[in-house]
Write an enzyme that holds these catalytic residues in place. Structure first.
Site, PDB file in Angstrom:
ATOM      1  N   GLY A 184       0.816  -1.216   0.000  1.00 54.28           N
ATOM      2  CA  GLY A 184       0.000   0.000   0.000  1.00 54.28           C
ATOM      3  C   GLY A 184       0.846   1.261   0.000  1.00 54.28           C
ATOM      4  N   PHE A 212      -5.589 -19.050   6.408  1.00 53.53           N
ATOM      5  CA  PHE A 212      -4.796 -19.029   5.180  1.00 53.53           C
ATOM      6  C   PHE A 212      -3.388 -19.603   5.440  1.00 53.53           C
ATOM      7  CE2 PHE A 212      -7.807 -15.721   4.025  1.00 53.53           C
ATOM      8  CZ  PHE A 212      -7.803 -15.662   2.643  1.00 53.53           C
ATOM      9  N   CYS A 214      -2.990 -23.388   6.717  1.00 58.27           N
ATOM     10  CA  CYS A 214      -3.313 -24.404   5.701  1.00 58.27           C
ATOM     11  C   CYS A 214      -2.277 -24.409   4.580  1.00 58.27           C
ATOM     12  CB  CYS A 214      -4.711 -24.162   5.134  1.00 58.27           C
ATOM     13  SG  CYS A 214      -6.002 -24.398   6.373  1.00 58.27           S
ATOM     14  N   ARG A 229     -12.251 -20.829   8.183  1.00 59.27           N
ATOM     15  CA  ARG A 229     -13.486 -20.153   8.603  1.00 59.27           C
ATOM     16  C   ARG A 229     -13.660 -18.887   7.759  1.00 59.27           C
ATOM     17  NH1 ARG A 229     -14.940 -16.695  12.627  1.00 59.27           N
ATOM     18  NH2 ARG A 229     -12.829 -16.559  13.447  1.00 59.27           N
ATOM     19  N   ALA A 262      -7.781 -16.446  -2.878  1.00 63.55           N
ATOM     20  CA  ALA A 262      -7.470 -17.859  -3.104  1.00 63.55           C
ATOM     21  C   ALA A 262      -6.523 -18.349  -2.023  1.00 63.55           C
ATOM     22  CB  ALA A 262      -6.825 -18.037  -4.472  1.00 63.55           C
ATOM     23  N   HIS A 301     -13.805 -26.427 -24.056  1.00 61.39           N
ATOM     24  CA  HIS A 301     -13.789 -27.858 -23.791  1.00 61.39           C
ATOM     25  C   HIS A 301     -12.473 -28.470 -24.246  1.00 61.39           C
ATOM     26  CE1 HIS A 301     -15.636 -31.708 -23.020  1.00 61.39           C
ATOM     27  NE2 HIS A 301     -15.206 -32.136 -24.186  1.00 61.39           N
TER      28      HIS A 301
HETATM   29  P1  NDP Z   1      -6.457 -16.066   9.575  1.00 61.81           P
HETATM   30  O1  NDP Z   1      -7.251 -15.011  10.214  1.00 61.81           O
HETATM   31  O2  NDP Z   1      -6.768 -16.506   8.194  1.00 61.81           O
HETATM   32  O3  NDP Z   1      -6.490 -17.376  10.479  1.00 61.81           O
HETATM   33  C1  NDP Z   1      -6.145 -17.353  11.818  1.00 61.81           C
HETATM   34  C2  NDP Z   1      -6.371 -18.737  12.377  1.00 61.81           C
HETATM   35  O4  NDP Z   1      -5.889 -18.785  13.699  1.00 61.81           O
HETATM   36  C3  NDP Z   1      -7.833 -19.108  12.418  1.00 61.81           C
HETATM   37  O5  NDP Z   1      -7.946 -20.459  12.077  1.00 61.81           O
HETATM   38  C4  NDP Z   1      -8.190 -18.859  13.880  1.00 61.81           C
HETATM   39  O6  NDP Z   1      -9.213 -19.693  14.357  1.00 61.81           O
HETATM   40  C5  NDP Z   1      -6.903 -19.250  14.563  1.00 61.81           C
HETATM   41  N1  NDP Z   1      -6.712 -18.589  15.843  1.00 61.81           N
HETATM   42  C6  NDP Z   1      -6.858 -17.281  16.150  1.00 61.81           C
HETATM   43  N2  NDP Z   1      -6.565 -17.075  17.448  1.00 61.81           N
HETATM   44  C7  NDP Z   1      -6.246 -18.270  17.964  1.00 61.81           C
HETATM   45  C8  NDP Z   1      -5.862 -18.701  19.251  1.00 61.81           C
HETATM   46  N3  NDP Z   1      -5.742 -17.865  20.277  1.00 61.81           N
HETATM   47  N4  NDP Z   1      -5.617 -20.025  19.433  1.00 61.81           N
HETATM   48  C9  NDP Z   1      -5.736 -20.881  18.391  1.00 61.81           C
HETATM   49  N5  NDP Z   1      -6.083 -20.529  17.163  1.00 61.81           N
HETATM   50  C10 NDP Z   1      -6.344 -19.238  16.946  1.00 61.81           C
HETATM   51  O7  NDP Z   1      -4.958 -15.575   9.731  1.00 61.81           O
HETATM   52  P2  NDP Z   1      -3.610 -16.085   9.102  1.00 61.81           P
HETATM   53  O8  NDP Z   1      -2.599 -15.854  10.150  1.00 61.81           O
HETATM   54  O9  NDP Z   1      -3.729 -17.437   8.520  1.00 61.81           O
HETATM   55  O10 NDP Z   1      -3.408 -15.057   7.908  1.00 61.81           O
HETATM   56  C11 NDP Z   1      -3.365 -13.655   8.191  1.00 61.81           C
HETATM   57  C12 NDP Z   1      -3.870 -12.860   7.036  1.00 61.81           C
HETATM   58  O11 NDP Z   1      -2.959 -12.950   5.972  1.00 61.81           O
HETATM   59  C13 NDP Z   1      -5.199 -13.348   6.502  1.00 61.81           C
HETATM   60  O12 NDP Z   1      -6.219 -12.560   7.034  1.00 61.81           O
HETATM   61  C14 NDP Z   1      -5.093 -13.162   5.024  1.00 61.81           C
HETATM   62  O13 NDP Z   1      -5.789 -12.000   4.680  1.00 61.81           O
HETATM   63  C15 NDP Z   1      -3.635 -12.961   4.741  1.00 61.81           C
HETATM   64  N6  NDP Z   1      -3.122 -14.076   3.923  1.00 61.81           N
HETATM   65  C16 NDP Z   1      -3.622 -14.255   2.677  1.00 61.81           C
HETATM   66  C17 NDP Z   1      -3.170 -15.284   1.888  1.00 61.81           C
HETATM   67  C18 NDP Z   1      -3.749 -15.482   0.537  1.00 61.81           C
HETATM   68  O14 NDP Z   1      -4.414 -14.585   0.025  1.00 61.81           O
HETATM   69  N7  NDP Z   1      -3.550 -16.652  -0.084  1.00 61.81           N
HETATM   70  C19 NDP Z   1      -2.139 -16.203   2.365  1.00 61.81           C
HETATM   71  C20 NDP Z   1      -1.705 -15.929   3.705  1.00 61.81           C
HETATM   72  C21 NDP Z   1      -2.185 -14.890   4.433  1.00 61.81           C
HETATM   73  P3  NDP Z   1     -10.764 -19.351  14.132  1.00 61.81           P
HETATM   74  O15 NDP Z   1     -11.040 -19.593  12.690  1.00 61.81           O
HETATM   75  O16 NDP Z   1     -11.455 -20.310  15.026  1.00 61.81           O
HETATM   76  O17 NDP Z   1     -10.934 -17.939  14.549  1.00 61.81           O
END
Ligand code: NDP
Length: 465
Positions: A15, A179, A182, A206, A342, A437
Site C-alpha cells: 500500500g 490461510f 493451511c 473459517r 485464493a 472444452h
Molecule cells: P487467519 O485469520 O486466516 O487465520 C487465523 C487462524 O488462527 C484461524 O484459524 C483462527 O481460528 C486461529 N486462531 C486465532 N486465534 C487463535 C488462538 N488464540 N488459538 C488458536 N487458534 C487461533 O490468519 P492467518 O494468520 O492465517 O493469515 C493472516 C492474514 O494474511 C489473513 O487474514 C489473510 O488476509 C492474509 N493471507 C492471505 C493469503 C492469501 O491470500 N492466499 C495467504 C496468507 C495470508 P478461528 O477460525 O477459530 O478464529
C-alpha cells in the site's frame, strides 16, 4: 506553513509503495517514505511471494505420483535440497526488493531506510533522531503475527521465520486453520516434513463457503497432514532439542518446531499515534473513512493496519485511490465488495468471490448451482481428489451473488469469474457464454439446474399480516 514534503509515507509494503509512487511519479508531489525493514513489505519479503514459490517447490511429490499414473514408471520427486532453494529464494527476494527501491527512486521518492514514528499530525521522527514535516502522513505499516498468549509461546516460530530457517524441521506443528496454517501445512508436508496441524474448530478456513471448507479439510488429511480438529495447544515447553506441547484435550506431543499461524494484528504499537488523536478500533486497527482518512485530517492509513480486507491487491488499490484523491484531483474510493481470494493448497486450491452459501441464505432466497467431480487429469492418474464449482444465484434478479471453486488453479479461475460478478452478471449471462472444452472451468457455464433452492422462511405471523 511550509513542510519538508507534501507526503510522508510510513511503511514500504504494497500500500505504501503504490501510494508514494503515484503521488510523486504521476501527480508531482514531494514524497518521502520510511521503511524499517526490507522494501516490499510482508507480501514480497515474508508473505505471498516466497510462500507461492514454496508452494511450487512442494508439489514435486504429487506431480511424480500423477506421472506414474500416466505410465512414467518409477517417476520420483528426488531429494529436496532446502539450502539450494533458500539461496535461490534469497536472490529472488533481493531482486524484487531492488526493483521496488529503484521504482520509488525513479518516481522521485526520497527513501529513509529506518523506522519512523509520529510526533504530531504533520511531523515524523526518524530513528536517527531527525524530524521531518509533511502536509500529509500516510500510515501503511501493515500487520504482525498475533500469538495466542499461552505459557511457552516464545518457543514457537511465526511464518516470517519459515523463510529464514537453516534447515527444515523433521516434525512440525502448525497451529491455526486459516490461510497461513493451511498453506504452510500443505508446503511442509509436500517438502517431506512430518506435519501436524492443530485447529480449534471443526473445519479449516473459517469465513469461506462451508462446502469448500469441508473439501479443504479433507484434502489436508489426504495429502498427509495429520490434521487435529477441535484441539488447541495450552502450553509449550522445552523437551531436549525439541518442544513439548500440551493440548486442550489433555494429549501431549513433541515437535522439532511449532509455528503459530493464529492470525495477524495491526502493527500500531509504538507508532506514536497517542500524539495525534487518530482513533483506533478495539482490535488496534486504525479507524478510517472511505477515503482512508483518519480522525486527524492530515493523517491517512491504508492496508492491513486498517483491517478492512487484509490482502495485497486491496492495499495497493487503497494506496492508489488515496494518492489520486489527495494529489491527483481525482477523488475515488475503493469497493471492498466482491474481493476475490485464493488459498494455495495442493492438489486443489480454494478460491472464492462474493457471498458464501451461508451468507447468501442469511440474505434471502438463493438458488445453488454446484457440481463436485473428479477432474480428467488427476482421475486418469488414479487420484480421488475432487473439484467443486459453485454459483449462488438470486432467483428474483438472476444475479450471480457468489462463486466458489475448489480445484487446480482455482486462483486463476476465480480472477476471471470475478470480472462478470463485479459487473453484475446474471446466471443467464453465464449460460449464454460458450464453454471451453475440455476444461474444468467449463462447468461454470454449463450448470443448467439448481442443485438446491434455499428460501427464507417467513414467520407465520408476518406471512398472514
Ligand atoms: P487467519 O485469520 O486466516 O487465520 C487465523 C487462524 O488462527 C484461524 O484459524 C483462527 O481460528 C486461529 N486462531 C486465532 N486465534 C487463535 C488462538 N488464540 N488459538 C488458536 N487458534 C487461533 O490468519 P492467518 O494468520 O492465517 O493469515 C493472516 C492474514 O494474511 C489473513 O487474514 C489473510 O488476509 C492474509 N493471507 C492471505 C493469503 C492469501 O491470500 N492466499 C495467504 C496468507 C495470508 P478461528 O477460525 O477459530 O478464529
Amino acid at each position: 506553513m511550509t513542510f519538508d514534503y507534501d507526503l510522508f509515507v510510513i511503511g514500504g509494503g504494497s500500500g505504501g509503495v503504490r501510494a508514494a509512487r503515484i503521488a510523486a511519479g504521476e501527480h508531482g508531489a514531494r514524497v518521502a517514505l520510511a521503511e524499517e525493514s526490507r522494501m516490499g513489505g510482508t507480501c514480497v519479503i515474508r508473505g505471498c511471494v516466497p510462500k507461492k514459490l514454496m508452494i511450487f517447490a512442494s508439489q514435486a511429490g504429487l506431480m511424480a505420483q500423477e506421472m506414474r499414473g500416466y505410465g512414467w514408471e518409477g517417476a520420483q520427486a528426488g531429494r529436496f535440497d532446502w539450502t539450494v532453494f533458500r539461496q535461490k529464494l534469497d536472490a529472488e527476494l533481493t531482486r524484487l526488493e531492488l526493483i521496488y527501491t529503484a521504482n520509488l527512486e525513479k518516481s522521485g521518492v526520497q527513501i529513509f531506510h529506518q523506522r519512523a514514528t509520529i510526533v504530531d499530525p504533520h511531523t515524523v521522527a526518524l530513528a536517527d533522531g531527525t524530524r521531518k514535516t509533511a502536509k500529509h502522513i500516510l500510515i501503511a505499516v501493515g500487520g504482525r503475527p498475533a500469538l495466542p498468549g499461552i505459557p511457552g509461546e516464545e518457543l514457537g516460530l511465526i511464518s516470517d521465520d519459515l523463510f529464514l530457517m537453516e534447515s527444515l524441521p523433521r516434525r512440525v506443528l502448525l497451529v491455526g486453520g486459516g490461510f497461513i496454517a493451511c498453506e504452510f501445512a500443505t508446503i511442509l508436508a509436500g517438502l517431506g516434513c512430518e506435519t501436524v496441524q492443530a485447529y480449534r474448530g471443526d473445519a479449516v478456513l473459517r469465513g469461506f463457503d462451508r462446502q469448500a471448507r469441508d473439501m479443504a479439510t479433507l484434502q489436508l488429511s489426504e495429502i498427509g497432514v495429520d490434521l487435529r480438529l477441535n484441539v488447541n495447544p495450552t502450553a509449550l515447553e522445552r523437551q531436549g532439542d525439541g518442544i513439548g506441547v500440551t493440548f486442550t484435550d489433555g494429549s501431549r506431543d513433541g515437535f522439532d518446531a511449532v509455528i503459530w499461524a493464529t492470525g495477524r494484528a495491526p502493527y500500531t504499537a509504538g507508532l506514536g499515534l497517542e500524539n495525534t488523536g487518530v482513533h483506533l478500533r478495539p482490535n488496534g486497527a486504525i479507524a478510517v473513512d472511505e477515503w482512508s482518512q483518519t480522525a486527524v485530517p492530515s493523517i491517512f492509513a491504508v492496508g492491513d493496519v486498517t483491517d478492512r480486507v487484509n490482502l495485497t491487491p486491496v492495499a495497493i488499490r487503497e494506496g492508489h485511490a488515496f494518492a489520486d484523491t489527495v494529489f491527483g484531483g481525482r477523488a475515488r474510493t475503493v469497493s471492498h465488495v466482491n474481493v476475490a481470494s485464493a488459498v494455495y493448497l495442493r492438489p486443489h486450491e480454494v478460491a472464492s468471490v462474493g457471498l458464501t452459501e451461508e451468507q447468501a441464505c442469511a440474505r434471502g432466497d438463493v438458488d445453488v448451482y454446484d457440481t463436485v467431480f473428479r477432474p480428467m487429469r488427476s482421475m486418469f492418474a488414479g487420484s480421488n481428489a475432487k473439484v467443486m464449482m459453485k454459483l449462488l444465484v438470486d432467483p428474483e434478479t438472476d444475479k450471480v451473488l457468489g462463486c466458489h471453486i475448489v480445484g487446480p488453479d482455482a486462483g486463476e479461475m476465480i480472477q476471471l469469474a470475478a470480472i462478470p460478478i463485479t459487473m453484475g452478471a446474471t446466471k443467464a449471462d453465464f449460460d449464454a457464454t460458450m464453454a471451453v472444452h475440455p476444461t474444468a472451468a467449463e462447468e461454470l457455464v454449463t450448470m443448467r439446474n439448481p442443485t438446491r433452492r434455499h428460501r427464507l422462511e417467513v414467520p407465520a405471523q408476518a406471512a398472514t399480516a
